[in-house]
Write a protein that holds these residues in place. Structure first.
Motif, mmCIF file in Angstrom:
data_model
loop_
_atom_site.group_PDB
_atom_site.id
_atom_site.type_symbol
_atom_site.label_atom_id
_atom_site.label_comp_id
_atom_site.label_asym_id
_atom_site.label_seq_id
_atom_site.Cartn_x
_atom_site.Cartn_y
_atom_site.Cartn_z
ATOM 1 N N CYS A 232 -0.398 7.267 1.110
ATOM 2 C CA CYS A 232 -1.134 6.401 2.045
ATOM 3 C C CYS A 232 -0.902 6.832 3.491
ATOM 4 O O CYS A 232 0.216 7.152 3.896
ATOM 5 N N HIS B 53 -6.193 5.497 5.594
ATOM 6 C CA HIS B 53 -6.560 4.578 4.518
ATOM 7 C C HIS B 53 -6.545 3.142 5.020
ATOM 8 O O HIS B 53 -7.301 2.298 4.537
ATOM 9 N N ILE C 275 -1.443 3.010 -2.624
ATOM 10 C CA ILE C 275 -2.373 4.106 -2.358
ATOM 11 C C ILE C 275 -1.529 5.375 -2.271
ATOM 12 O O ILE C 275 -0.702 5.505 -1.360
ATOM 13 N N PHE D 97 0.810 -1.217 0.000
ATOM 14 C CA PHE D 97 0.000 0.000 0.000
ATOM 15 C C PHE D 97 0.847 1.272 0.000
ATOM 16 O O PHE D 97 0.391 2.333 -0.435
#
Length: 500
Positions: free
Chosen positions: A88, A155, A85, A76
């Motif tokens: 993140c 997140h 992400i 991530f």
């Protein structure tokens, strides 16, 4: 052909990283099928939303849970990952801040093994610290208190060893609330432990909660390799069968089968609380005809009490015979009033009539009077040692000096180091059938009110089952038994004489 997110993630791991420990060290990082199944749940989508808001991964210890979380965390947070992400924001909670660092350390080791350790850094100041990558992603450590995650915007929220967290629902609720703005997910792992909120989610998962769980079932034989394999999907490639067998044999010899089942088989019970000695084991030691061997040495466990608590002593003879004596001050209340206050009725008066309990003058147990009664109880036997809480060392040494008693003191702590060793020694002796004693209702009362608190490290400590419990005799019992076993198992000194 475009791969599904999970398959793309697995391919990325295998191409970019290697195992950092164990028999696969240095080989491409390919997650086992049971680990991949959990990752697929995490990465499943329902349009633009996660298919599962909370994903639980509950297995016995040493099944690669931390490894999976560290892989997902890197996935991530790193810009070259297919599931990255951007920017993140993540958070990790665990029973302690140090425990939460395990995931960070595993992630750093993965990066270091392939020469990418300059892409991320763990910052521990200010405490408790955070983990960040060059791409601007950041993961913070939370203490595991009920306020953890409050006011955050994440997140990704991770809870490691969720079953061992303090039993407070706000922590899980806070983390779920922290996901609202970023439409994030919470990943929770660990053995079932004692946390009610975590176990409620496992047993009755609401919509949006996915549960992956491995563990023994009711009626399973805890000593069966078939049970071990069914409860431990990583047994073999991650945790060796020989290790499980060693742990089982150790648990059998120490009387800690329930603890073994909780940690190694993920059985739902209460590993944080257990009995010192099971009633059948105590009853098997009862022998009204038993007695000490004439002249044999003995080992005394002594627990010194204040105005409310008993002062108690357990005499453990070298042959395994046990005698005991306890005392209360005769003021400001009678034995009957103490029994009513402590919720045990006439138990103290009955123990007094049986010779297991005396009263001394004053409002605090008079130690010289108690030592005189203890000496009479011991009889014509040498005292090899007297074991006592090191916190009361000065008090004991003063009393022995004034009474002119030349006993050798042995001071112990009640923390997880000494306390755990003393408890294991006591269980070992009773399990082996090495102990004999006349039935004592006072000892039964003390053992019935004594819990063994088990930490997440597996170490045990004696604990009261309620605020008014009197466990002084149990404290004295483990001190005396551990001293006797220590003497039995001591390796005799060997001398070599060279004649010139």
């Amino acid at each position: 052909m475009q791969l599904a997110p999970a398959d793309a993630f697995f391919a990325w791991l295998e191409a970019r990283f290697v195992f950092t420990a164990g028999p696969k060290r240095g080989q491409p990082l390919r997650l086992d099928p049971f680990q991949q199944a959990y990752v697929r749940q995490v990465l499943a989508r329902d349009g633009d939303d996660p298919a599962h808001r909370i994903c639980i991964f509950s297995t016995p210890r040493k099944q690669g849970k931390t490894a999976v979380l560290s892989c997902l965390l890197l996935g991530f947070m790193l810009p070259d990952s297919p599931i990255c992400i951007p920017m993140c924001r993540a958070g990790i909670a665990a029973p302690t801040g140090r425990h939460a660092m395990f995931i960070f350390q595993a992630a750093i080791e993965l990066l270091a093994a392939v020469g990418r350790d300059d892409e991320a850094k763990v910052i521990q100041h200010p405490s408790p610290g955070f983990f960040r990558t060059k791409g601007g992603a950041r993961c913070d450590i939370y203490s595991g208190s009920k306020n953890s995650g409050h006011g955050a915007s994440l997140h990704l929220a991770m809870i490691d060893e969720a079953g061992l967290l303090p039993d407070n629902r706000p922590l899980i609720d806070n983390f779920v609330d922290a996901l609202a703005i970023e439409n994030g997910q919470m990943l929770a792992t660990g053995t079932r432990g004692t946390n009610r909120a975590y176990n409620d989610l496992i047993d009755n998962p609401p919509k949006g909660v996915a549960v992956t769980i491995y563990g023994a079932q009711p009626g399973d034989d805890y000593g069966s390799p078939e049970t071990w394999h069914r409860a431990n999907p990583g047994l073999g490639p991650i945790k060796s069968v020989k290790f499980m067998r060693d742990q089982w044999e150790k648990a059998k010899s120490a009387g800690t089968e329930r603890e073994f089942a909780a940690w190694n088989l993920n059985v739902r019970q209460t590993p944080a609380k257990e009995l010192l000695i099971e009633l059948p084991q105590l009853q098997a030691a009862y022998d009204e005809k038993a007695g000490p061997v004439p002249g044999e040495p003995c080992f005394i466990g002594l627990d010194l009490g204040g105005p409310a608590a008993q002062t108690a002593a357990v005499i453990v003879y070298q042959s395994g015979f046990i005698r005991l004596i306890a005392a209360f001050p005769d003021q400001p209340i009678t034995l009957e009033e103490r029994g009513h206050r402590d919720g045990c009725g006439g138990a103290y008066r009955a123990a007094h009539d049986a010779g297991d309990l005396i009263t001394t003058s004053g409002q605090v147990t008079d130690l010289p009077e108690f030592l005189e009664a203890l000496t009479a109880k011991i009889g014509p036997h040498p005292v090899a040692s007297v074991s006592c809480d090191r916190y009361r060392a000065a008090e004991l040494l003063t009393a022995l000096s004034r009474a002119g008693i030349p006993w050798r003191p042995r001071f112990r702590g009640q923390g997880p180091k000494d306390g755990n060793a003393d408890i294991l020694a006591t269980r070992k002796l009773f399990l082996a059938g090495a102990m004999k004693l006349h039935r004592s209702q006072l000892l039964e009362l003390a053992l019935g009110e004594t819990d063994c608190r088990v930490s997440f490290t597996g170490a045990t400590q004696l604990d009261k089952s309620s605020r008014m419990s009197r466990i002084d005799l149990a404290q004295a019992l483990v001190l005396g038994c551990s001293a006797m076993l220590e003497d039995r198992e001591a390796i005799p000194t060997e001398y070599e004489v060279e004649v010139l």
